[in-house]
Design a protein around this motif. Structure first.
Motif, PDB file in Angstrom:
ATOM      1  N   ASP A 117       0.999  -1.133   0.085  1.00 22.09           N
ATOM      2  CA  ASP A 117      -0.133   0.121   0.114  1.00 22.09           C
ATOM      3  C   ASP A 117       1.054   1.245   0.041  1.00 22.09           C
ATOM      4  O   ASP A 117       1.339   1.613   1.164  1.00 22.09           O
ATOM      5  N   SER A 118       1.422   1.767  -1.496  1.00 21.22           N
ATOM      6  CA  SER A 118       2.282   2.807  -1.227  1.00 21.22           C
ATOM      7  C   SER A 118       1.993   3.956  -0.675  1.00 21.22           C
ATOM      8  O   SER A 118       2.639   5.006  -0.164  1.00 21.22           O
ATOM      9  N   GLY A 119       0.417   4.347  -0.817  1.00 24.72           N
ATOM     10  CA  GLY A 119      -0.147   5.455  -0.118  1.00 24.72           C
ATOM     11  C   GLY A 119       0.073   5.407   1.167  1.00 24.72           C
ATOM     12  O   GLY A 119       0.480   6.618   1.815  1.00 24.72           O
ATOM     13  N   ALA A 120       0.107   4.429   2.005  1.00 26.24           N
ATOM     14  CA  ALA A 120       0.424   4.344   3.264  1.00 26.24           C
ATOM     15  C   ALA A 120       1.714   4.750   3.612  1.00 26.24           C
ATOM     16  O   ALA A 120       2.099   5.428   4.699  1.00 26.24           O
ATOM     17  N   LEU A 121       2.743   4.576   2.793  1.00 32.59           N
ATOM     18  CA  LEU A 121       4.136   5.056   3.195  1.00 32.59           C
ATOM     19  C   LEU A 121       4.225   6.439   3.054  1.00 32.59           C
ATOM     20  O   LEU A 121       4.846   6.885   3.877  1.00 32.59           O
ATOM     21  N   ASP A 181      -1.088  15.763   4.942  1.00 31.25           N
ATOM     22  CA  ASP A 181       0.498  15.667   5.112  1.00 31.25           C
ATOM     23  C   ASP A 181       1.022  14.665   4.052  1.00 31.25           C
ATOM     24  O   ASP A 181       1.828  15.178   3.282  1.00 31.25           O
ATOM     25  N   ALA A 182       0.431  13.848   3.758  1.00 34.15           N
ATOM     26  CA  ALA A 182       0.963  12.748   2.824  1.00 34.15           C
ATOM     27  C   ALA A 182       0.758  13.494   1.399  1.00 34.15           C
ATOM     28  O   ALA A 182       1.870  13.364   0.495  1.00 34.15           O
ATOM     29  N   SER A 183      -0.167  14.278   1.054  1.00 37.39           N
ATOM     30  CA  SER A 183       0.049  14.804  -0.224  1.00 37.39           C
ATOM     31  C   SER A 183       0.877  16.034  -0.177  1.00 37.39           C
ATOM     32  O   SER A 183       1.379  16.402  -1.415  1.00 37.39           O
ATOM     33  N   ARG A 184       1.490  16.383   0.880  1.00 36.91           N
ATOM     34  CA  ARG A 184       2.674  17.426   0.868  1.00 36.91           C
ATOM     35  C   ARG A 184       4.019  16.778   0.673  1.00 36.91           C
ATOM     36  O   ARG A 184       4.628  17.386  -0.051  1.00 36.91           O
ATOM     37  N   VAL A 185       3.976  15.625   1.238  1.00 40.50           N
ATOM     38  CA  VAL A 185       5.415  15.046   0.908  1.00 40.50           C
ATOM     39  C   VAL A 185       5.553  14.105  -0.447  1.00 40.50           C
ATOM     40  O   VAL A 185       6.749  13.921  -0.822  1.00 40.50           O
ATOM     41  N   ALA A 186       4.402  13.636  -0.717  1.00 43.25           N
ATOM     42  CA  ALA A 186       4.458  12.679  -1.898  1.00 43.25           C
ATOM     43  C   ALA A 186       5.052  13.521  -3.449  1.00 43.25           C
ATOM     44  O   ALA A 186       5.690  13.010  -3.977  1.00 43.25           O
ATOM     45  N   PRO A 187       4.981  14.862  -3.551  1.00 42.90           N
ATOM     46  CA  PRO A 187       5.384  15.499  -4.801  1.00 42.90           C
ATOM     47  C   PRO A 187       6.878  15.660  -4.606  1.00 42.90           C
ATOM     48  O   PRO A 187       7.595  15.774  -5.732  1.00 42.90           O
ATOM     49  N   GLY A 197      -1.229   1.954  -5.796  1.00 45.32           N
ATOM     50  CA  GLY A 197      -0.585   3.316  -5.537  1.00 45.32           C
ATOM     51  C   GLY A 197      -0.946   4.382  -6.751  1.00 45.32           C
ATOM     52  O   GLY A 197      -2.009   4.383  -7.529  1.00 45.32           O
ATOM     53  N   ARG A 198      -0.039   5.082  -7.296  1.00 47.43           N
ATOM     54  CA  ARG A 198      -0.319   6.166  -8.412  1.00 47.43           C
ATOM     55  C   ARG A 198       0.569   5.945  -9.689  1.00 47.43           C
ATOM     56  O   ARG A 198       0.368   6.250 -10.601  1.00 47.43           O
ATOM     57  N   ASP A 199       1.912   5.196  -9.014  1.00 49.78           N
ATOM     58  CA  ASP A 199       2.972   5.035 -10.029  1.00 49.78           C
ATOM     59  C   ASP A 199       3.646   4.075 -10.103  1.00 49.78           C
ATOM     60  O   ASP A 199       4.746   3.650 -10.268  1.00 49.78           O
ATOM     61  N   MET A 200       2.831   2.781  -9.386  1.00 50.22           N
ATOM     62  CA  MET A 200       3.305   1.423  -9.485  1.00 50.22           C
ATOM     63  C   MET A 200       3.667   1.085 -10.657  1.00 50.22           C
ATOM     64  O   MET A 200       4.720   0.465 -11.048  1.00 50.22           O
ATOM     65  N   GLY A 201       2.850   1.122 -11.625  1.00 56.12           N
ATOM     66  CA  GLY A 201       3.131   0.567 -13.208  1.00 56.12           C
ATOM     67  C   GLY A 201       3.995   1.492 -14.110  1.00 56.12           C
ATOM     68  O   GLY A 201       4.544   1.431 -14.905  1.00 56.12           O
ATOM     69  N   LEU A 254      -3.354   7.052  10.601  1.00 54.52           N
ATOM     70  CA  LEU A 254      -2.986   7.525   8.993  1.00 54.52           C
ATOM     71  C   LEU A 254      -4.293   7.751   8.277  1.00 54.52           C
ATOM     72  O   LEU A 254      -4.284   8.101   7.260  1.00 54.52           O
ATOM     73  N   ARG A 255      -5.255   7.570   8.608  1.00 52.85           N
ATOM     74  CA  ARG A 255      -6.712   7.357   7.773  1.00 52.85           C
ATOM     75  C   ARG A 255      -7.122   8.852   8.205  1.00 52.85           C
ATOM     76  O   ARG A 255      -8.179   9.263   7.585  1.00 52.85           O
ATOM     77  N   THR A 256      -6.726   9.536   9.026  1.00 48.11           N
ATOM     78  CA  THR A 256      -7.268  11.009   9.322  1.00 48.11           C
ATOM     79  C   THR A 256      -7.012  12.038   8.111  1.00 48.11           C
ATOM     80  O   THR A 256      -6.094  11.563   7.291  1.00 48.11           O
ATOM     81  N   ARG A 278      -4.242  17.710  -8.250  1.00 50.00           N
ATOM     82  CA  ARG A 278      -2.597  17.684  -7.662  1.00 50.00           C
ATOM     83  C   ARG A 278      -2.026  16.321  -8.084  1.00 50.00           C
ATOM     84  O   ARG A 278      -0.929  16.449  -8.483  1.00 50.00           O
ATOM     85  N   ASP A 279      -2.655  15.374  -7.943  1.00 50.00           N
ATOM     86  CA  ASP A 279      -1.989  13.908  -8.493  1.00 50.00           C
ATOM     87  C   ASP A 279      -1.581  14.068 -10.045  1.00 50.00           C
ATOM     88  O   ASP A 279      -0.517  13.374 -10.218  1.00 50.00           O
ATOM     89  N   MET A 280      -2.541  14.430 -10.592  1.00 46.23           N
ATOM     90  CA  MET A 280      -2.222  14.316 -12.088  1.00 46.23           C
ATOM     91  C   MET A 280      -1.264  15.463 -12.703  1.00 46.23           C
ATOM     92  O   MET A 280      -0.697  15.172 -13.670  1.00 46.23           O
ATOM     93  N   LYS A 281      -1.213  16.528 -12.006  1.00 46.64           N
ATOM     94  CA  LYS A 281      -0.425  17.689 -12.623  1.00 46.64           C
ATOM     95  C   LYS A 281       0.930  17.737 -12.174  1.00 46.64           C
ATOM     96  O   LYS A 281       1.631  18.794 -12.537  1.00 46.64           O
ATOM     97  N   ARG A 282       1.266  17.063 -10.965  1.00 51.85           N
ATOM     98  CA  ARG A 282       2.396  17.258 -10.334  1.00 51.85           C
ATOM     99  C   ARG A 282       3.678  16.622 -11.332  1.00 51.85           C
ATOM    100  O   ARG A 282       3.437  16.003 -12.239  1.00 51.85           O
ATOM    101  N   ALA A 283       5.009  17.438 -11.028  1.00 44.55           N
ATOM    102  CA  ALA A 283       6.085  17.142 -11.970  1.00 44.55           C
ATOM    103  C   ALA A 283       6.477  15.866 -11.772  1.00 44.55           C
ATOM    104  O   ALA A 283       6.933  15.159 -12.920  1.00 44.55           O
TER     105      ALA A 283
HETATM  106  O1   DC Z   1      -3.654   6.658  -1.616  1.00 44.10           O
HETATM  107  P1   DC Z   1      -3.682   7.407  -0.472  1.00 44.10           P
HETATM  108  O2   DC Z   1      -4.593   8.340   0.016  1.00 44.10           O
HETATM  109  O3   DC Z   1      -3.236   6.723   0.823  1.00 44.10           O
HETATM  110  O4   DC Z   1      -2.467   8.044  -0.812  1.00 44.10           O
HETATM  111  C1   DC Z   1      -1.865   9.254   0.011  1.00 44.10           C
HETATM  112  C2   DC Z   1      -0.970  10.358  -0.792  1.00 44.10           C
HETATM  113  O5   DC Z   1       0.037   9.818  -1.436  1.00 44.10           O
HETATM  114  C3   DC Z   1      -1.824  10.828  -2.053  1.00 44.10           C
HETATM  115  O6   DC Z   1      -1.583  12.339  -1.918  1.00 44.10           O
HETATM  116  C4   DC Z   1      -1.365  10.355  -3.184  1.00 44.10           C
HETATM  117  C5   DC Z   1       0.116  10.079  -2.890  1.00 44.10           C
HETATM  118  N1   DC Z   1       0.734   8.783  -3.521  1.00 44.10           N
HETATM  119  C6   DC Z   1       1.522   9.035  -4.400  1.00 44.10           C
HETATM  120  O7   DC Z   1       1.783   9.975  -4.548  1.00 44.10           O
HETATM  121  N2   DC Z   1       2.151   7.814  -4.939  1.00 44.10           N
HETATM  122  C7   DC Z   1       1.776   6.451  -4.704  1.00 44.10           C
HETATM  123  N3   DC Z   1       2.171   5.532  -5.388  1.00 44.10           N
HETATM  124  C8   DC Z   1       0.739   6.371  -3.647  1.00 44.10           C
HETATM  125  C9   DC Z   1       0.267   7.534  -2.992  1.00 44.10           C
END
Ligand code: DC
Length: 229
Positions: free
Chosen positions: A36-40, A103-109, A134-138, A95-97, A188-193
């Motif tokens: 669960d990469s989002g959890a990371l 916070d995750a969406s600030r560190v993920a980019p 996740g978002r970038d697994m593939g 982590l579900r809050t 945010r997820d689709m337009k980040r660099a």
């Molecule tokens: O899926 P989620 O809501 O638990 O993801 C938390 C954040 O991490 C969300 O802002 C998207 C980001 N994320 C990412 O950038 N890449 C991934 N592989 C998984 C999640």
């Protein structure tokens, strides 16, 4: 597939598309591990707060990502299939809050953070196989995945699903607010660099707007059968 190669199934898509449920069902069905990469990313944000690291301090966050002491344990609860242990403490609920999500969406980019957890993400690739959510697994992390699924649904459908889940829990929310926050998150997820959310070129795209979870799972299973036999 080479006989001793570890098969990876990548499941990417926007928030609220049902990836978590499908990942869990598929991993149970195949007896595979789950990433669960989002959890990371949530854990990194949470740990940063615990260690008083500023969420804009990219080098410090990257060091935290590289040395993260995190473990996932399977549970019997389909609503929360993984228990997340950070430095030995169960942080699953924390982590579900909304704060953890934000916070995750600030560190993920941050590129250095993404690089920092590269090795950790690859360490989940173990026999008999891995389902990676996740978002970038593939597109970035497991470009050699045997099967790449991109699961999506309209923002309206995802907002309605989330609304119904919250109403079932007696939590009152506005459907309109949910819709707007889902749209903002997609943007945010689709337009980040770095590692933007998009289907891999060889992804099997499933639009679940008009499908229920069993219908989606049936489509996923037939794709798995085709690739893994
Ligand atoms: O899926 P989620 O809501 O638990 O993801 C938390 C954040 O991490 C969300 O802002 C998207 C980001 N994320 C990412 O950038 N890449 C991934 N592989 C998984 C999640």
């Amino acid at each position: 597939m080479v006989p001793d190669e570890v098969p990876v199934i990548a499941i990417d898509g926007p928030g609220g598309s049902g990836k978590g449920v499908i990942t869990h069902k598929l991993a149970v069905h195949l007896g595979f591990h789950i990433l669960d990469s989002g959890a990371l990313y949530r854990v990194i944000g949470f740990a940063a707060r615990n260690h008083s690291i500023d969420l804009d301090d990219e080098p410090a966050l990257a060091e935290l990502a590289r040395t993260l002491d995190v473990h996932f344990e399977p549970t019997r609860d389909p609503e929360s299939p993984l228990r997340v242990l950070l430095e030995g403490t169960d942080v699953t609920q924390a982590l579900r809050t909304d704060e953890a999500a934000s916070d995750a969406s600030r560190v993920a980019p941050l590129a250095q953070v993404r690089e920092g957890i590269g090795a950790l993400q690859h360490s989940f690739k173990q026999l008999p196989g891995l389902v990676a959510d996740g978002r970038d697994m593939g597109t970035v992390v497991f470009t050699d995945a045997v099967l790449k699924i991109y699961l999506t649904a309209s923002a309206q459908a995802r907002a309605e699903r989330r609304y119904n889940q919250l109403i079932d829990k007696d939590i009152s929310v506005s459907l309109h607010d949910l819709f707007e926050s889902i749209q903002a998150r997609d943007e945010r997820d689709m337009k980040r660099a770095v590692a933007p959310l998009k289907p891999a070129q060889d992804a099997y795209v499933i639009d679940s707007t008009d499908l229920d979870i069993d219908q989606v799972f049936a489509l996923v299973l037939s794709a798995v059968k085709e690739k893994l036999g």
